[in-house]
Write a protein that holds these residues in place. Sequence first.
Motif, PDB file in Angstrom:
ATOM      1  N   ASP A  33      45.126  31.304  41.647  1.00 45.57           N
ATOM      2  CA  ASP A  33      44.623  31.569  40.293  1.00 45.57           C
ATOM      3  C   ASP A  33      44.099  33.004  40.341  1.00 45.57           C
ATOM      4  OD1 ASP A  33      43.099  31.838  38.034  1.00 45.57           O
ATOM      5  OD2 ASP A  33      41.724  30.194  38.484  1.00 45.57           O
ATOM      6  N   SER A  34      44.987  33.962  40.081  1.00 42.39           N
ATOM      7  CA  SER A  34      44.593  35.367  40.287  1.00 42.39           C
ATOM      8  C   SER A  34      43.513  35.806  39.300  1.00 42.39           C
ATOM      9  CB  SER A  34      45.814  36.294  40.201  1.00 42.39           C
ATOM     10  OG  SER A  34      46.393  36.216  38.920  1.00 42.39           O
ATOM     11  N   GLY A  35      43.504  35.198  38.109  1.00 36.86           N
ATOM     12  CA  GLY A  35      42.468  35.542  37.135  1.00 36.86           C
ATOM     13  C   GLY A  35      41.081  35.259  37.696  1.00 36.86           C
ATOM     14  N   ALA A  36      40.990  34.220  38.540  1.00 34.11           N
ATOM     15  CA  ALA A  36      39.686  33.872  39.135  1.00 34.11           C
ATOM     16  C   ALA A  36      39.172  35.031  39.983  1.00 34.11           C
ATOM     17  CB  ALA A  36      39.803  32.605  39.980  1.00 34.11           C
ATOM     18  N   LEU A  37      40.069  35.768  40.631  1.00 31.86           N
ATOM     19  CA  LEU A  37      39.608  36.899  41.459  1.00 31.86           C
ATOM     20  C   LEU A  37      38.948  37.976  40.601  1.00 31.86           C
ATOM     21  CD1 LEU A  37      42.583  37.230  43.975  1.00 31.86           C
ATOM     22  CD2 LEU A  37      40.249  36.492  44.485  1.00 31.86           C
ATOM     23  N   TYR A  38      39.564  38.264  39.438  1.00 30.28           N
ATOM     24  CA  TYR A  38      38.960  39.266  38.538  1.00 30.28           C
ATOM     25  C   TYR A  38      37.655  38.736  37.945  1.00 30.28           C
ATOM     26  CZ  TYR A  38      43.338  41.701  39.199  1.00 30.28           C
ATOM     27  OH  TYR A  38      44.409  42.348  39.777  1.00 30.28           O
ATOM     28  N   ARG A  39      37.642  37.441  37.643  1.00 32.92           N
ATOM     29  CA  ARG A  39      36.404  36.840  37.145  1.00 32.92           C
ATOM     30  C   ARG A  39      35.304  36.905  38.216  1.00 32.92           C
ATOM     31  NH1 ARG A  39      36.712  33.290  32.633  1.00 32.92           N
ATOM     32  NH2 ARG A  39      38.765  33.425  31.692  1.00 32.92           N
ATOM     33  N   LEU A  40      35.683  36.593  39.468  1.00 35.64           N
ATOM     34  CA  LEU A  40      34.705  36.606  40.565  1.00 35.64           C
ATOM     35  C   LEU A  40      34.139  38.004  40.760  1.00 35.64           C
ATOM     36  CD1 LEU A  40      36.695  34.291  42.946  1.00 35.64           C
ATOM     37  CD2 LEU A  40      34.320  33.887  42.247  1.00 35.64           C
ATOM     38  N   GLY A  97      34.291  40.408  31.082  1.00 33.88           N
ATOM     39  CA  GLY A  97      34.043  41.334  32.197  1.00 33.88           C
ATOM     40  C   GLY A  97      35.268  41.445  33.086  1.00 33.88           C
ATOM     41  N   ALA A  98      35.937  40.294  33.307  1.00 34.41           N
ATOM     42  CA  ALA A  98      37.145  40.281  34.157  1.00 34.41           C
ATOM     43  C   ALA A  98      38.216  41.175  33.544  1.00 34.41           C
ATOM     44  CB  ALA A  98      37.662  38.852  34.287  1.00 34.41           C
ATOM     45  N   SER A  99      38.377  41.074  32.243  1.00 34.04           N
ATOM     46  CA  SER A  99      39.399  41.872  31.564  1.00 34.04           C
ATOM     47  C   SER A  99      39.077  43.375  31.697  1.00 34.04           C
ATOM     48  CB  SER A  99      39.453  41.423  30.101  1.00 34.04           C
ATOM     49  OG  SER A  99      40.253  42.256  29.346  1.00 34.04           O
ATOM     50  N   ARG A 182      43.673  44.520  25.269  1.00 30.49           N
ATOM     51  CA  ARG A 182      43.308  45.247  26.484  1.00 30.49           C
ATOM     52  C   ARG A 182      44.304  44.940  27.614  1.00 30.49           C
ATOM     53  NH1 ARG A 182      38.064  43.362  27.938  1.00 30.49           N
ATOM     54  NH2 ARG A 182      37.080  44.517  26.268  1.00 30.49           N
ATOM     55  N   ASP A 183      44.684  43.670  27.747  1.00 33.67           N
ATOM     56  CA  ASP A 183      45.575  43.278  28.855  1.00 33.67           C
ATOM     57  C   ASP A 183      46.997  43.816  28.678  1.00 33.67           C
ATOM     58  OD1 ASP A 183      43.410  41.933  29.917  1.00 33.67           O
ATOM     59  OD2 ASP A 183      44.084  39.935  29.346  1.00 33.67           O
ATOM     60  N   THR A 184      47.446  43.949  27.432  1.00 32.52           N
ATOM     61  CA  THR A 184      48.839  44.414  27.242  1.00 32.52           C
ATOM     62  C   THR A 184      48.932  45.938  27.168  1.00 32.52           C
ATOM     63  OG1 THR A 184      48.616  44.152  24.857  1.00 32.52           O
ATOM     64  CG2 THR A 184      49.688  42.352  26.038  1.00 32.52           C
ATOM     65  N   GLN A 185      47.831  46.586  26.785  1.00 31.81           N
ATOM     66  CA  GLN A 185      47.890  48.039  26.582  1.00 31.81           C
ATOM     67  C   GLN A 185      47.440  48.858  27.783  1.00 31.81           C
ATOM     68  OE1 GLN A 185      49.394  49.154  23.873  1.00 31.81           O
ATOM     69  NE2 GLN A 185      49.586  47.001  23.313  1.00 31.81           N
ATOM     70  N   ARG A 186      46.855  48.216  28.803  1.00 31.11           N
ATOM     71  CA  ARG A 186      46.331  49.012  29.912  1.00 31.11           C
ATOM     72  C   ARG A 186      47.473  49.699  30.654  1.00 31.11           C
ATOM     73  NH1 ARG A 186      44.786  43.600  32.797  1.00 31.11           N
ATOM     74  NH2 ARG A 186      46.761  43.151  33.793  1.00 31.11           N
ATOM     75  N   ALA A 187      47.118  50.814  31.323  1.00 33.73           N
ATOM     76  CA  ALA A 187      48.144  51.631  31.981  1.00 33.73           C
ATOM     77  C   ALA A 187      48.704  50.949  33.219  1.00 33.73           C
ATOM     78  CB  ALA A 187      47.548  52.987  32.349  1.00 33.73           C
TER      79      ALA A 187
HETATM   80  O1   DC Z   1      43.532  34.181  33.413  1.00 33.57           O
HETATM   81  P1   DC Z   1      42.051  34.514  33.182  1.00 33.57           P
HETATM   82  O2   DC Z   1      41.628  34.373  31.753  1.00 33.57           O
HETATM   83  O3   DC Z   1      41.164  33.776  34.127  1.00 33.57           O
HETATM   84  O4   DC Z   1      41.929  36.074  33.550  1.00 33.57           O
HETATM   85  C1   DC Z   1      40.746  36.787  33.344  1.00 33.57           C
HETATM   86  C2   DC Z   1      41.071  38.255  33.076  1.00 33.57           C
HETATM   87  O5   DC Z   1      41.621  38.841  34.264  1.00 33.57           O
HETATM   88  C3   DC Z   1      42.099  38.505  31.976  1.00 33.57           C
HETATM   89  O6   DC Z   1      41.517  39.100  30.832  1.00 33.57           O
HETATM   90  C4   DC Z   1      43.085  39.487  32.541  1.00 33.57           C
HETATM   91  C5   DC Z   1      42.731  39.671  33.961  1.00 33.57           C
HETATM   92  N1   DC Z   1      43.831  39.350  34.868  1.00 33.57           N
HETATM   93  C6   DC Z   1      44.675  40.375  35.223  1.00 33.57           C
HETATM   94  O7   DC Z   1      44.549  41.481  34.741  1.00 33.57           O
HETATM   95  N2   DC Z   1      45.677  40.155  36.127  1.00 33.57           N
HETATM   96  C7   DC Z   1      45.859  38.937  36.650  1.00 33.57           C
HETATM   97  N3   DC Z   1      46.843  38.747  37.526  1.00 33.57           N
HETATM   98  C8   DC Z   1      45.022  37.867  36.266  1.00 33.57           C
HETATM   99  C9   DC Z   1      44.013  38.111  35.359  1.00 33.57           C
END
Ligand code: DC
Length: 225
Positions: A33-40, A97-99, A182-187
């Motif tokens: 769950d890679s999103g969890a890493l950004y959340r953490l 914050g993760a985003s 933010r997620d679709t427009q980032r570089a």
């Molecule tokens: O999937 P999620 O909602 O738990 O992800 C949290 C944030 O992390 C989401 O806004 C985008 C970012 N994210 C990312 O940039 N790349 C990933 N592989 C997973 C999450």
Amino acid sequence: MSPKVIAIDGPSGSGKGTIAGLLARQLGWKLLDSGALYRLLAFAARNHGISLNNEEALKTLAAHLDVQFFAEDGGQRIVLEGEEVTDLIRTEQVGDGASQVAALPCVREALLQRQRDFLDEQGLVADGRDMGTVVFPRAPLKVFLTAGAEERARRRFQQLKDKGEDVTLASLLDEIRTRDERDTQRAVSPLKPAADAIVLDSTELSIEQVLERILSEVARRDITG
Ligand code: DC
């Protein structure tokens, strides 16, 4: 040989976390769950008083994040620096914050190898935003799971309401739109389907139907052997 990975990417609330968990359980594969890493990372930064603009400190924190994932029936338990944080990192605030930290190239770089290290001979279902495009570009099956913003907000609203949280549908829709933007427009590593991904719109599909579609692709491509 291709790595034994199924990459599932898509926007917030598309159902990819649920689908990835079910798929991993059904196949007996590991889950990332890679999103969890950004959340953490966002959560740990707050605990340590690190501002989400402080790239140097975030990069160091990302490289040394002390986290453990424990597989549990149908999900996982997450421990950060010895503290159980499984539910604490699921709030809208931590997601926001993760985003923000996920938009920083140095953070993505620091977390890249950690994500690839989840892969072993057992097989891996990886869910996130850039699993198919950046982290596992050679995955033999890539799914881009999407759904309309209103439907995603409605699902999230239901989830949070069930947990007793006080939220409104309108505010969730706003947050989803901001995060999508933010997620679709980032570089770096923007959210987009890999060229060879199957795009599945789950707006009108049940969880079972989505799972069935993916499992039929798994069988067709013979990737579990
Ligand atoms: O999937 P999620 O909602 O738990 O992800 C949290 C944030 O992390 C989401 O806004 C985008 C970012 N994210 C990312 O940039 N790349 C990933 N592989 C997973 C999450």
